[in-house]
Design a protein around this motif. Sequence first.
Motif, PDB file in Angstrom:
ATOM      1  N   UNK A   8       5.362 -11.097  10.787  1.00  0.00           N
ATOM      2  CA  UNK A   8       4.797  -9.801  10.370  1.00  0.00           C
ATOM      3  C   UNK A   8       5.913  -8.817  10.039  1.00  0.00           C
ATOM      4  N   UNK A   9       6.983  -8.805  10.841  1.00  0.00           N
ATOM      5  CA  UNK A   9       8.104  -7.881  10.594  1.00  0.00           C
ATOM      6  C   UNK A   9       8.755  -8.191   9.247  1.00  0.00           C
ATOM      7  N   UNK A  10       8.991  -9.483   8.958  1.00  0.00           N
ATOM      8  CA  UNK A  10       9.648  -9.873   7.697  1.00  0.00           C
ATOM      9  C   UNK A  10       8.784  -9.493   6.492  1.00  0.00           C
ATOM     10  N   UNK A  14       9.577  -6.399   3.684  1.00  0.00           N
ATOM     11  CA  UNK A  14       9.695  -6.785   2.268  1.00  0.00           C
ATOM     12  C   UNK A  14       8.666  -6.062   1.396  1.00  0.00           C
ATOM     13  N   UNK A  15       7.412  -6.051   1.850  1.00  0.00           N
ATOM     14  CA  UNK A  15       6.369  -5.427   1.026  1.00  0.00           C
ATOM     15  C   UNK A  15       6.573  -3.915   0.935  1.00  0.00           C
ATOM     16  N   UNK A  16       7.007  -3.289   2.039  1.00  0.00           N
ATOM     17  CA  UNK A  16       7.261  -1.845   2.012  1.00  0.00           C
ATOM     18  C   UNK A  16       8.396  -1.515   1.043  1.00  0.00           C
ATOM     19  N   UNK A  17       9.493  -2.264   1.143  1.00  0.00           N
ATOM     20  CA  UNK A  17      10.652  -2.003   0.265  1.00  0.00           C
ATOM     21  C   UNK A  17      10.280  -2.222  -1.196  1.00  0.00           C
ATOM     22  N   UNK A  18       9.494  -3.294  -1.476  1.00  0.00           N
ATOM     23  CA  UNK A  18       9.096  -3.575  -2.868  1.00  0.00           C
ATOM     24  C   UNK A  18       8.205  -2.449  -3.400  1.00  0.00           C
TER      25      UNK A  18
ATOM     26  N   UNK B  26       2.849 -10.342 -11.509  1.00  0.00           N
ATOM     27  CA  UNK B  26       3.774 -10.654 -10.416  1.00  0.00           C
ATOM     28  C   UNK B  26       3.140 -10.418  -9.065  1.00  0.00           C
ATOM     29  N   UNK B  27       2.459  -9.279  -8.920  1.00  0.00           N
ATOM     30  CA  UNK B  27       1.790  -8.964  -7.647  1.00  0.00           C
ATOM     31  C   UNK B  27       0.712 -10.015  -7.349  1.00  0.00           C
ATOM     32  N   UNK B  28      -0.055 -10.396  -8.394  1.00  0.00           N
ATOM     33  CA  UNK B  28      -1.147 -11.362  -8.201  1.00  0.00           C
ATOM     34  C   UNK B  28      -0.603 -12.734  -7.782  1.00  0.00           C
ATOM     35  N   UNK B  32      -1.128 -14.725  -4.126  1.00  0.00           N
ATOM     36  CA  UNK B  32      -1.634 -16.093  -3.957  1.00  0.00           C
ATOM     37  C   UNK B  32      -0.666 -16.900  -3.085  1.00  0.00           C
ATOM     38  N   UNK B  33       0.637 -16.778  -3.382  1.00  0.00           N
ATOM     39  CA  UNK B  33       1.648 -17.504  -2.610  1.00  0.00           C
ATOM     40  C   UNK B  33       1.685 -17.067  -1.152  1.00  0.00           C
ATOM     41  N   UNK B  34       1.591 -15.747  -0.922  1.00  0.00           N
ATOM     42  CA  UNK B  34       1.629 -15.236   0.458  1.00  0.00           C
ATOM     43  C   UNK B  34       0.386 -15.685   1.228  1.00  0.00           C
ATOM     44  N   UNK B  35      -0.768 -15.664   0.540  1.00  0.00           N
ATOM     45  CA  UNK B  35      -2.009 -16.136   1.174  1.00  0.00           C
ATOM     46  C   UNK B  35      -1.856 -17.618   1.539  1.00  0.00           C
TER      47      UNK B  35
END
Lengths: 41, 238
Positions: A8-10, A14-18, B26-28, B32-35
């Motif tokens: 969850x931390x990783x 990453x998502x916040x920075x992006x 890119x987000x989509x 999918x990959x993260x899911x």
Amino acid sequence: MTHWGFVAAAYGVTLTAAAVLALASWRAMVTAERAVEDLRR
Amino acid sequence: MLHALANPTRFLKIARPLTPILLWLGVALFAVGAWGGLMRTPPDYLQGETVRIMYIHVPTAWLGMGGWSGIAISSIVFLVWRHPLASVAARAIAVPGAVFAALCLVTGSIWGRPTWGTWWQWDGRLTSMLLLFFVYLAYIALARADHDRGGDGRIPAIFGIAGTVLLPIIRYSVTWWNTLHQGQSIGLTGSTIDSAILWPLFWTLAGASLFFAGVVLMRMRALVAAQRVEARLRRLAV
């Protein structure tokens, strides 16, 4: 911390920075392109 | 094609519709990959759930290094053909490249703690990646200083080419030196990672790459617009 805590931390970092990077870039682009339009008028 | 795209007006005509497509596609793909990586793959028999960090760590490493390759190619194009858009592209890549290099270091550190028992180790792979991050920061400062002093962009371009010396060092660091970091697990001829775990990585890699390209296009558009404002203000001042 459990294994899922590290995962969850990783992902969180990453998502916040992006998101911050995309928003800052979008804002810079919109501001600069609006300045061009303003100068044209 | 390169020469045709070097025209800023033509570039903007293509970049305007392309920017949201790259970003949202890119987000989509990344989603999918993260899911898949979080929900549809089994835990690793040794690392457990922490193997799921791979789906973001590998794309950030790929783009941290790929970003510098982009700076180097743009710098060569700028020095050889003097295309001003190539210099703009190099400057636009620098910040996202630095962010992804930093994310590679942070996610690697978070992955290293439960896997290796340490947040950081001064070994070949980690240290060379940290150096790349510092080289990005130096490039950003140099390009900004060159622009503010009215430079022609040659010095940052030379720096952009010289910095590529780090890329093979990062790539082969796990082969040349004894390191905590695992060796190469994905190559042109195949992978040592089981396909049941591997498949979401291609989705997150593709998604992160398109997202990165979208961010670079936004930053290029901002720089081109800023140049137009400067040029117009100079004309008005005369």
